[in-house]
Design an enzyme around this catalytic site. Structure first.
Site, PDB file in Angstrom:
ATOM      1  N   CYS A  23      18.601 -35.238  32.819  1.00  0.00           N
ATOM      2  CA  CYS A  23      19.818 -36.002  32.937  1.00  0.00           C
ATOM      3  C   CYS A  23      20.261 -36.784  31.788  1.00  0.00           C
ATOM      4  CB  CYS A  23      19.660 -37.005  34.162  1.00  0.00           C
ATOM      5  SG  CYS A  23      18.260 -38.387  33.887  1.00  0.00           S
ATOM      6  N   GLU A  32      21.218 -43.116  40.851  1.00  0.00           N
ATOM      7  CA  GLU A  32      20.860 -42.557  39.636  1.00  0.00           C
ATOM      8  C   GLU A  32      21.462 -41.027  39.327  1.00  0.00           C
ATOM      9  OE1 GLU A  32      18.883 -44.086  37.361  1.00  0.00           O
ATOM     10  OE2 GLU A  32      18.705 -45.989  38.507  1.00  0.00           O
TER      11      GLU A  32
HETATM   12  P1  NAD Z   1      21.484 -33.024  43.703  1.00  0.00           P
HETATM   13  O1  NAD Z   1      22.281 -33.986  43.669  1.00  0.00           O
HETATM   14  O2  NAD Z   1      22.276 -31.543  44.005  1.00  0.00           O
HETATM   15  O3  NAD Z   1      20.364 -33.074  44.614  1.00  0.00           O
HETATM   16  C1  NAD Z   1      19.458 -33.963  44.754  1.00  0.00           C
HETATM   17  C2  NAD Z   1      19.091 -34.304  46.112  1.00  0.00           C
HETATM   18  O4  NAD Z   1      20.099 -34.595  46.887  1.00  0.00           O
HETATM   19  C3  NAD Z   1      18.004 -33.266  46.817  1.00  0.00           C
HETATM   20  O5  NAD Z   1      16.954 -33.794  47.236  1.00  0.00           O
HETATM   21  C4  NAD Z   1      19.000 -32.560  47.772  1.00  0.00           C
HETATM   22  O6  NAD Z   1      18.229 -32.321  48.881  1.00  0.00           O
HETATM   23  C5  NAD Z   1      19.886 -33.680  48.293  1.00  0.00           C
HETATM   24  N1  NAD Z   1      21.183 -32.942  48.547  1.00  0.00           N
HETATM   25  C6  NAD Z   1      21.824 -32.287  48.028  1.00  0.00           C
HETATM   26  N2  NAD Z   1      23.119 -31.819  48.485  1.00  0.00           N
HETATM   27  C7  NAD Z   1      23.082 -32.821  49.525  1.00  0.00           C
HETATM   28  C8  NAD Z   1      24.185 -33.169  50.481  1.00  0.00           C
HETATM   29  N3  NAD Z   1      25.326 -32.265  50.778  1.00  0.00           N
HETATM   30  N4  NAD Z   1      23.900 -33.927  51.530  1.00  0.00           N
HETATM   31  C9  NAD Z   1      22.799 -34.708  51.557  1.00  0.00           C
HETATM   32  N5  NAD Z   1      21.825 -34.471  50.576  1.00  0.00           N
HETATM   33  C10 NAD Z   1      21.993 -33.425  49.581  1.00  0.00           C
HETATM   34  O7  NAD Z   1      20.915 -32.844  42.282  1.00  0.00           O
HETATM   35  P2  NAD Z   1      19.792 -31.898  41.509  1.00  0.00           P
HETATM   36  O8  NAD Z   1      20.748 -30.434  41.231  1.00  0.00           O
HETATM   37  O9  NAD Z   1      18.579 -31.805  42.326  1.00  0.00           O
HETATM   38  O10 NAD Z   1      19.754 -32.437  40.286  1.00  0.00           O
HETATM   39  C11 NAD Z   1      20.595 -32.404  39.006  1.00  0.00           C
HETATM   40  C12 NAD Z   1      21.472 -33.791  38.862  1.00  0.00           C
HETATM   41  O11 NAD Z   1      20.694 -34.995  39.020  1.00  0.00           O
HETATM   42  C13 NAD Z   1      22.022 -33.485  37.522  1.00  0.00           C
HETATM   43  O12 NAD Z   1      23.571 -34.026  37.809  1.00  0.00           O
HETATM   44  C14 NAD Z   1      21.345 -34.950  37.096  1.00  0.00           C
HETATM   45  O13 NAD Z   1      22.233 -35.518  35.626  1.00  0.00           O
HETATM   46  C15 NAD Z   1      21.078 -35.477  37.934  1.00  0.00           C
HETATM   47  N6  NAD Z   1      19.989 -36.419  37.562  1.00  0.00           N
HETATM   48  C16 NAD Z   1      20.047 -37.804  37.287  1.00  0.00           C
HETATM   49  C17 NAD Z   1      19.081 -38.500  36.918  1.00  0.00           C
HETATM   50  C18 NAD Z   1      19.123 -40.013  36.635  1.00  0.00           C
HETATM   51  O14 NAD Z   1      17.913 -40.666  36.724  1.00  0.00           O
HETATM   52  N7  NAD Z   1      20.176 -40.585  36.589  1.00  0.00           N
HETATM   53  C19 NAD Z   1      17.694 -37.816  36.736  1.00  0.00           C
HETATM   54  C20 NAD Z   1      17.522 -36.469  37.182  1.00  0.00           C
HETATM   55  C21 NAD Z   1      18.766 -35.832  37.407  1.00  0.00           C
END
Ligand code: NAD
Length: 475
Positions: free
Chosen positions: A262, A228
């Protein structure tokens, strides 16, 4: 787009610290699942009821945590986190029997006398990794599907919303035996340590670039993945739109959670003939929602952290501000801001904004719309404001997007019956309601044949008569 190159908070344990705890949880969950404990409908219903009580029990803690993490108003927190999750759990409890029941269908005549069945089966060991922007809902709503479908699960909430992460853990600890569901808090190191293991399903919500890491981990172990992700979601306003209604619905969808959604409208494509009037009406809607100084409004939140504050503030080109533009680093406040005369060369169009800045681009024809949207293909959401059915058909037929609304914003998310998910770079797979159950199940295709009849026509030796019948049967 918020990038993945973040630092974990200093208190976050290292991968070496968490590895033994993860191994222990997984060992216990594997045995628990293998013994069939998650299979009976009654057991799943009981655990879902415990889950519901735990969320209800923590309602005020959830609301306080969201205020602490991002200044979220209590109304927004209830609607988008508590109320959403409890609605999903109630719907799952009510519908579980129907979802679990094998779906029977008539089998082809060639297989007579047979029935075909779709038999849902849990996948087993599942991992849910959540982002910070709706830190409770986006951790717990997928968990409803994982548990309803009969899986064991490890849930990793986001370290960037630490108060909410702690409440998510408290809810999981209260509702579940850790052999069934365990919440493991931590940052990137913990996520990476979790990805060292083989999962039957990985459900990831977050940024597109980090999503690739999860897709690769899934490929490594041949695990199923749901991704997602994010992207730039366009909002198209045609010359036939009802501008009063459009302005209010766009303003609500954009500045809910300060644009940290998002599926928030990322940018507007406005027909050149109505752009000026639309922007004025959006300004009026913002003033009516949050007053003349939104920084003083209880209903307007703050940016999650200094890194995102600096990133979003940099996207505001002072020469293009139609209204808003005020920033206050000490309060992580960014005013509802609209930019006009924007082009794709502007920085604000080069990344997912994920904040309260709304650029407006002009268009002249639907072909222009297509060209603009194609610069950032496969958006997660798309919103179209129009009363012209030809424009509606054009957009629905010609533009690929995850999901969206006509004459509204965000609200498609609230309908359990609609699958929620992206397409291409905005995601893979979908969930909500029954779609969550299906995301966490394997549908076994099974054909069951009666023994009372065994037509010899399919058995050799074949002759012209059998061949004639068989050719008809396989059509
Ligand atoms: P992110 O991808 O930075 O982090 C999400 C999760 O991934 C966190 O729990 C984090 O610990 C983990 N993570 C981060 N870097 C990692 C790595 N290098 N290796 C493994 N795990 C890692 O996202 P965010 O900043 O928390 O959220 C914002 C993003 O999420 C935006 O792009 C937004 O559009 C998207 N989003 C999508 C939806 C959806 O339903 N499609 C919903 C909410 C947010």
């Amino acid at each position: 787009m918020p990038d993945g190159s973040r630092q974990s908070p200093a208190s976050t344990p290292s991968a070496a610290d968490v590895a033994p705890a993860i191994a222990e949880v997984l060992h216990a969950q594997r045995s628990f699942f293998a013994a069939g404990n998650t299979l009976p409908q009654r057991a799943r219903e009981e655990v879902l009821r415990a889950f519901l009580s735990a969320v209800e029990h923590h309602e005020s803690q959830i609301i306080e945590a969201l205020a602490e993490d991002m200044g979220r108003s209590s109304t927004e927190a209830y609607l988008s986190e508590v109320g959403y999750v409890t609605g999903e759990i109630r719907n799952a409890i009510k519908s579980l029997g129907g979802w679990m029941r094998p779906k029977r269908m008539l089998a082809p005549l060639a297989a007579a006398p047979s029935l075909s069945m779709l038999v849902p089966q849990p996948l087993g060991m599942t991992l849910i990794v959540a982002p910070w922007n709706y830190p409770v809902q986006l951790a717990l709503a997928p968990l409803v599907g994982a548990v309803a479908a009969g899986n064991v699960c490890v849930l990793k909430p986001s370290e960037l919303a630490p108060a909410s992460s702690a409440v998510v853990k408290a809810i999981v600890d209260m509702a579940f035996d850790p052999k069934w569901v365990a919440a493991i808090e931590g940052g990137v190191e913990t996520s990476q340590a979790l990805l060292e293991h083989r999962w039957d399903h990985i459900f990831f919500t977050g940024g597109t670039e980090v999503g690739r890491i999860y897709a690769k981990a899934g490929a490594e172990h041949l695990s199923r993945v749901t991704l997602e992700l994010g992207g730039k979601s366009p909002t198209i306003v045609t010359q036939s739109a009802d501008l009063d209604v459009a302005a209010k619905r766009i303003a609500w969808g954009k500045w809910f959670n300060v644009g940290q959604t998002c599926i928030a409208p990322d940018y507007i494509l406005a027909h050149r003939s109505i752009r000026k009037e639309l922007v004025e009406k959006i300004g009026a809607a913002v003033a009516s929602f949050y007053g003349e100084d939104p920084q003083k409004s209880e209903d307007y939140g703050r940016i999650i952290n200094d890194r995102h504050f600096a990133r979003i503030a940099e996207l505001i080109d002072a020469d293009k501000v139609a209204f808003g533009g005020k920033t206050d680093a000490s309060d992580r406040y960014i005013a509802p801001t609209v930019l006009t005369d924007v082009t794709h060369d502007d920085k604000v169009m080069g990344q997912e904004i994920f904040g309260p800045v709304l650029p407006v681009l002009d268009y002249d024809s639907m072909d222009d719309v297509l060209a603009h949207v194609s610069k950032n293909p496969n958006p997660l959401a798309l919103y179209l404001f129009t009363t012209d059915s030809a424009d509606e058909t054009f957009v629905l037929d010609r533009i690929s997007f995850g999901g969206g609304c006509i004459n509204n914003t965000l609200m498609h998310f609230s309908d359990h019956k609609l699958p929620f998910g992206g397409v291409g770079s905005s995601g893979l797979g979908a969930y909500h309601g029954q779609h969550s159950f299906e995301a966490f199940s394997h549908k076994k295709g099974v054909l069951k044949t009666g023994n009372f009849l065994d037509p010899s026509v399919k058995y050799p030796p074949y002759d012209d008569g059998k061949r004639r019948i068989l050719r008809k049967l396989v059509h």
